[in-house]
Design a protein around this motif. Structure first.
Motif, PDB file in Angstrom:
ATOM      1  N   GLN A  76       0.831  -1.198   0.000  1.00  0.00           N
ATOM      2  CA  GLN A  76       0.000   0.000   0.000  1.00  0.00           C
ATOM      3  C   GLN A  76       0.873   1.259   0.000  1.00  0.00           C
ATOM      4  O   GLN A  76       0.555   2.254  -0.658  1.00  0.00           O
ATOM      5  N   LEU A  77       1.964   1.205   0.732  1.00  0.00           N
ATOM      6  CA  LEU A  77       2.867   2.357   0.807  1.00  0.00           C
ATOM      7  C   LEU A  77       3.479   2.670  -0.551  1.00  0.00           C
ATOM      8  O   LEU A  77       3.526   3.829  -0.972  1.00  0.00           O
ATOM      9  N   PHE A  78       3.925   1.632  -1.250  1.00  0.00           N
ATOM     10  CA  PHE A  78       4.547   1.835  -2.557  1.00  0.00           C
ATOM     11  C   PHE A  78       3.537   2.349  -3.585  1.00  0.00           C
ATOM     12  O   PHE A  78       3.891   3.186  -4.422  1.00  0.00           O
ATOM     13  N   TYR A  79       2.313   1.819  -3.534  1.00  0.00           N
ATOM     14  CA  TYR A  79       1.347   2.170  -4.572  1.00  0.00           C
ATOM     15  C   TYR A  79       0.584   3.459  -4.260  1.00  0.00           C
ATOM     16  O   TYR A  79       0.400   4.303  -5.137  1.00  0.00           O
ATOM     17  N   PHE A  80       0.155   3.612  -3.012  1.00  0.00           N
ATOM     18  CA  PHE A  80      -0.650   4.779  -2.657  1.00  0.00           C
ATOM     19  C   PHE A  80       0.157   5.875  -1.957  1.00  0.00           C
ATOM     20  O   PHE A  80      -0.196   7.054  -2.032  1.00  0.00           O
ATOM     21  N   GLY A  81       1.230   5.476  -1.271  1.00  0.00           N
ATOM     22  CA  GLY A  81       1.986   6.450  -0.505  1.00  0.00           C
ATOM     23  C   GLY A  81       3.013   7.219  -1.309  1.00  0.00           C
ATOM     24  O   GLY A  81       3.161   8.441  -1.142  1.00  0.00           O
TER      25      GLY A  81
ATOM     26  N   VAL B 151      -3.334  -5.376  -9.305  1.00  0.00           N
ATOM     27  CA  VAL B 151      -2.495  -6.163 -10.204  1.00  0.00           C
ATOM     28  C   VAL B 151      -3.307  -7.379 -10.646  1.00  0.00           C
ATOM     29  O   VAL B 151      -3.821  -8.115  -9.803  1.00  0.00           O
ATOM     30  N   PRO B 152      -3.427  -7.630 -11.937  1.00  0.00           N
ATOM     31  CA  PRO B 152      -4.274  -8.753 -12.403  1.00  0.00           C
ATOM     32  C   PRO B 152      -3.603 -10.112 -12.269  1.00  0.00           C
ATOM     33  O   PRO B 152      -3.496 -10.873 -13.232  1.00  0.00           O
TER      34      PRO B 152
ATOM     35  N   LEU C  81       4.226   4.843  -9.390  1.00  0.00           N
ATOM     36  CA  LEU C  81       4.572   3.531  -9.928  1.00  0.00           C
ATOM     37  C   LEU C  81       3.319   2.838 -10.437  1.00  0.00           C
ATOM     38  O   LEU C  81       2.237   3.004  -9.871  1.00  0.00           O
ATOM     39  N   SER C  82       3.477   2.063 -11.500  1.00  0.00           N
ATOM     40  CA  SER C  82       2.354   1.231 -11.945  1.00  0.00           C
ATOM     41  C   SER C  82       2.079   0.179 -10.877  1.00  0.00           C
ATOM     42  O   SER C  82       2.931  -0.101 -10.028  1.00  0.00           O
ATOM     43  N   SER C  83       0.901  -0.408 -10.919  1.00  0.00           N
ATOM     44  CA  SER C  83       0.560  -1.414  -9.912  1.00  0.00           C
ATOM     45  C   SER C  83       1.517  -2.602  -9.988  1.00  0.00           C
ATOM     46  O   SER C  83       1.923  -3.151  -8.950  1.00  0.00           O
ATOM     47  N   PHE C  84       1.907  -2.992 -11.188  1.00  0.00           N
ATOM     48  CA  PHE C  84       2.830  -4.119 -11.343  1.00  0.00           C
ATOM     49  C   PHE C  84       4.195  -3.799 -10.744  1.00  0.00           C
ATOM     50  O   PHE C  84       4.765  -4.593  -9.982  1.00  0.00           O
TER      51      PHE C  84
END
Length: 221
Positions: free
Chosen positions: A71-76, A167-168, A84-87
């Protein structure tokens, strides 16, 4: 039976998700293991500052749940101007978790190298760096290999957390199918079988490696 027909219809989508989960696992290990090795080496440094920084990074990273790190990497990070992309966020976060946990595994492996071999290198005038490169690290990696393989299985399972950042991967695809068909039990059962198709052979391989390594180490001593 109807569920078999459903499974045949869903399999291609879930298999694509499984491949993505394996990609995330591979990238996480590819990035995390070298960083973990560096942390393991510098955590035993004679320099108190370097040692303290490495131990601090490891303890903080190990203490933070993988889901929080994701969560930190994607939303923070976007709040700091880094998006960053979700992947990318997925494998980067799991790489950090990998580095933190494998550093302890690797440090234990390095410390398990017989002291007599290190003393022999010192007697022969081999430098500390060369002793580390050619004696300690190769043997330490060999000792730590079964534990590292076991941890790789855990990281593969942890990729299921990536569904929380869209991420799918396999679990995300299963939830997507479930939300459109309302056949959650059936699709999640198939997803579970696909996870098991990877983890069961991998666990067997870890067991075989452990037996061979223990036999090798017994003979060596």
């Amino acid at each position: 039976m109807s569920f078999i027909t459903d499974w045949l219809d869903w399999f291609p989508t879930l298999f694509d998700g499984l491949l993505l989960s394996l990609q995330i696992t591979g990238l996480s290990l590819l990035l995390g293991l070298p960083v973990g090795l560096l942390l393991a080496v510098f955590a035993s440094s004679r320099n108190a500052l370097v040692r303290g920084i490495c131990v601090g990074v490891v303890e903080i990273s190990r203490g933070a749940p993988a889901l929080v790190v994701l969560q930190l990497f994607y939303f923070g990070l976007p709040s700091t101007g880094i998006t960053l992309s979700s992947f990318t966020a997925g494998f980067a976060a799991l790489a950090l978790t990998t580095a933190a946990f494998t550093s302890e595994i690797l440090r234990a492996g390095l410390q398990a190298v017989p002291a007599g071999e290190i003393e022999a290198c010192q007697t022969l005038g081999v430098s500390r760096l060369d002793t580390l490169r050619f004696v300690v690290i190769p043997q330490g990696l060999r000792i730590a290999l079964p534990a590292l393989m076991g941890f790789a299985i855990l990281i593969f399972q942890a990729t299921s957390l990536c569904f929380t950042i869209a991420v799918p991967e396999l679990l995300s695809q299963a939830y997507s199918i479930g939300s459109s068909t309302f056949k959650y039990f059936s699709v999640l059962a198939l997803a579970g079988l696909l996870y098991a198709a990877v983890t069961i052979p991998a666990t067997w391989l870890v067991g075989v490696t452990e037996k061979r390594m223990s036999r090798h180490l017994t003979l060596a001593h």
